[in-house]
Design a protein around this motif. Structure first.
Motif, PDB file in Angstrom:
ATOM      1  N   TYR A  85      12.002   9.788  -0.936  1.00 29.46           N
ATOM      2  CA  TYR A  85      11.767   8.420  -0.451  1.00 29.46           C
ATOM      3  C   TYR A  85      11.795   7.390  -1.574  1.00 29.46           C
ATOM      4  O   TYR A  85      12.178   6.244  -1.377  1.00 29.46           O
ATOM      5  CB  TYR A  85      10.416   8.335   0.261  1.00 29.46           C
ATOM      6  CG  TYR A  85      10.367   8.992   1.624  1.00 29.46           C
ATOM      7  CD1 TYR A  85      11.304   9.956   2.004  1.00 29.46           C
ATOM      8  CD2 TYR A  85       9.378   8.658   2.539  1.00 29.46           C
ATOM      9  CE1 TYR A  85      11.247  10.568   3.237  1.00 29.46           C
ATOM     10  CE2 TYR A  85       9.314   9.267   3.789  1.00 29.46           C
ATOM     11  CZ  TYR A  85      10.244  10.219   4.125  1.00 29.46           C
ATOM     12  OH  TYR A  85      10.194  10.818   5.362  1.00 29.46           O
ATOM     13  N   GLU A  86      11.362   7.796  -2.772  1.00 28.99           N
ATOM     14  CA  GLU A  86      11.274   6.839  -3.882  1.00 28.99           C
ATOM     15  C   GLU A  86      12.620   6.584  -4.553  1.00 28.99           C
ATOM     16  O   GLU A  86      12.706   5.775  -5.471  1.00 28.99           O
ATOM     17  CB  GLU A  86      10.256   7.360  -4.897  1.00 28.99           C
ATOM     18  CG  GLU A  86       8.839   7.439  -4.333  1.00 28.99           C
ATOM     19  CD  GLU A  86       7.863   8.118  -5.273  1.00 28.99           C
ATOM     20  OE1 GLU A  86       8.306   8.538  -6.360  1.00 28.99           O
ATOM     21  OE2 GLU A  86       6.669   8.212  -4.930  1.00 28.99           O
ATOM     22  N   LYS A  87      13.671   7.267  -4.101  1.00 33.48           N
ATOM     23  CA  LYS A  87      14.978   7.120  -4.740  1.00 33.48           C
ATOM     24  C   LYS A  87      15.998   6.395  -3.868  1.00 33.48           C
ATOM     25  O   LYS A  87      17.170   6.327  -4.217  1.00 33.48           O
ATOM     26  CB  LYS A  87      15.524   8.497  -5.128  1.00 33.48           C
ATOM     27  CG  LYS A  87      14.680   9.198  -6.181  1.00 33.48           C
ATOM     28  CD  LYS A  87      15.268  10.545  -6.549  1.00 33.48           C
ATOM     29  CE  LYS A  87      14.408  11.236  -7.612  1.00 33.48           C
ATOM     30  NZ  LYS A  87      14.938  12.576  -7.961  1.00 33.48           N
ATOM     31  N   ASN A 132       4.195   8.717   1.916  1.00 35.50           N
ATOM     32  CA  ASN A 132       5.073   7.556   1.790  1.00 35.50           C
ATOM     33  C   ASN A 132       5.750   7.345   3.143  1.00 35.50           C
ATOM     34  O   ASN A 132       6.227   8.304   3.750  1.00 35.50           O
ATOM     35  CB  ASN A 132       6.134   7.794   0.716  1.00 35.50           C
ATOM     36  CG  ASN A 132       5.534   7.912  -0.666  1.00 35.50           C
ATOM     37  OD1 ASN A 132       4.670   7.138  -1.036  1.00 35.50           O
ATOM     38  ND2 ASN A 132       5.993   8.902  -1.424  1.00 35.50           N
TER      39      ASN A 132
END
Length: 201
Positions: A85-87, A132
């Motif tokens: 998710y953070e990418k 997230n």
């Protein structure tokens, strides 16, 4: 359409509309095929279905497709490029993304205008193991696909995979939107879904 081999290498394949009828009943997801007489070309699509491969294959009228029935080397039935998710910001405008998560919210059916036409859509919310959250929008036929798959795979913990999603920047952050290539999976027999469920139980 994506083909994979026993080493989990995979490549995007296309069939132009003029040739679809010739291959429509010859290709079934999950089966193994021998394919001959296709062309290889540079992948210049604005959104890549397979991010790490710079090429794609194209079927023609003389392309030969033969299903392999006998025992073959182990080839995965499903292949995904699951994105952390953070990418997502790094993948914006480069490729379509696959994502997995727990379904934590389902919005109501809506109608919006897209390219001057009224289309149905639905907002969804999923979470990863770290809580997230991602917001996404399913459009048109993807709404029906989602509802049918969810109904036939009901579970107390709904882990779901969305493939070929478009990443968009909004005021509130990154969101995802379905594309014409999007597919939806909720089958507990899929390794990635079983592993994800095991990690949150």
């Amino acid at each position: 359409m994506v083909f994979a081999d026993e080493k989990k290498n995979f490549i995007h394949a296309i069939i132009w509309s003029s040739n679809i009828l010739r291959f429509k009943n010859k290709l079934v997801e999950g089966n193994v095929y021998y394919v001959k007489n296709f062309s290889m070309e540079k992948n210049k699509d604005a959104y890549r279905v397979v991010s790490h491969n710079n090429y794609k294959i194209q079927f023609h009228l003389d392309t030969i497709v033969k299903e392999i029935i006998e025992e073959v080397a182990e080839i995965p039935r499903f292949v995904f490029e699951l994105t952390d998710y953070e990418k997502f910001l790094k993948k914006r405008k480069k490729c379509l993304c696959d994502v997995i998560g727990v379904l934590v919210g389902v919005g109501t059916l809506q109608e919006r205008q897209a390219n001057g036409t009224n289309v149905t859509c639905m907002e969804l919310h999923i979470e990863d193991q770290r809580k997230n959250r991602l917001n996404m929008t399913l459009w048109s036929s993807m709404v029906n696909q989602f509802e049918q798959i969810r109904f036939s795979n009901y579970s107390n913990v709904e882990v779901i995979i969305f493939t070929s999603m478009i990443v968009k920047d909004n005021i509130g952050g990154v969101s995802l939107s379905s594309s014409q290539s999007t597919k939806i999976y909720m089958d507990d027999n899929i390794v990635e879904i079983a592993d994800f469920k095991g990690s949150i139980e």
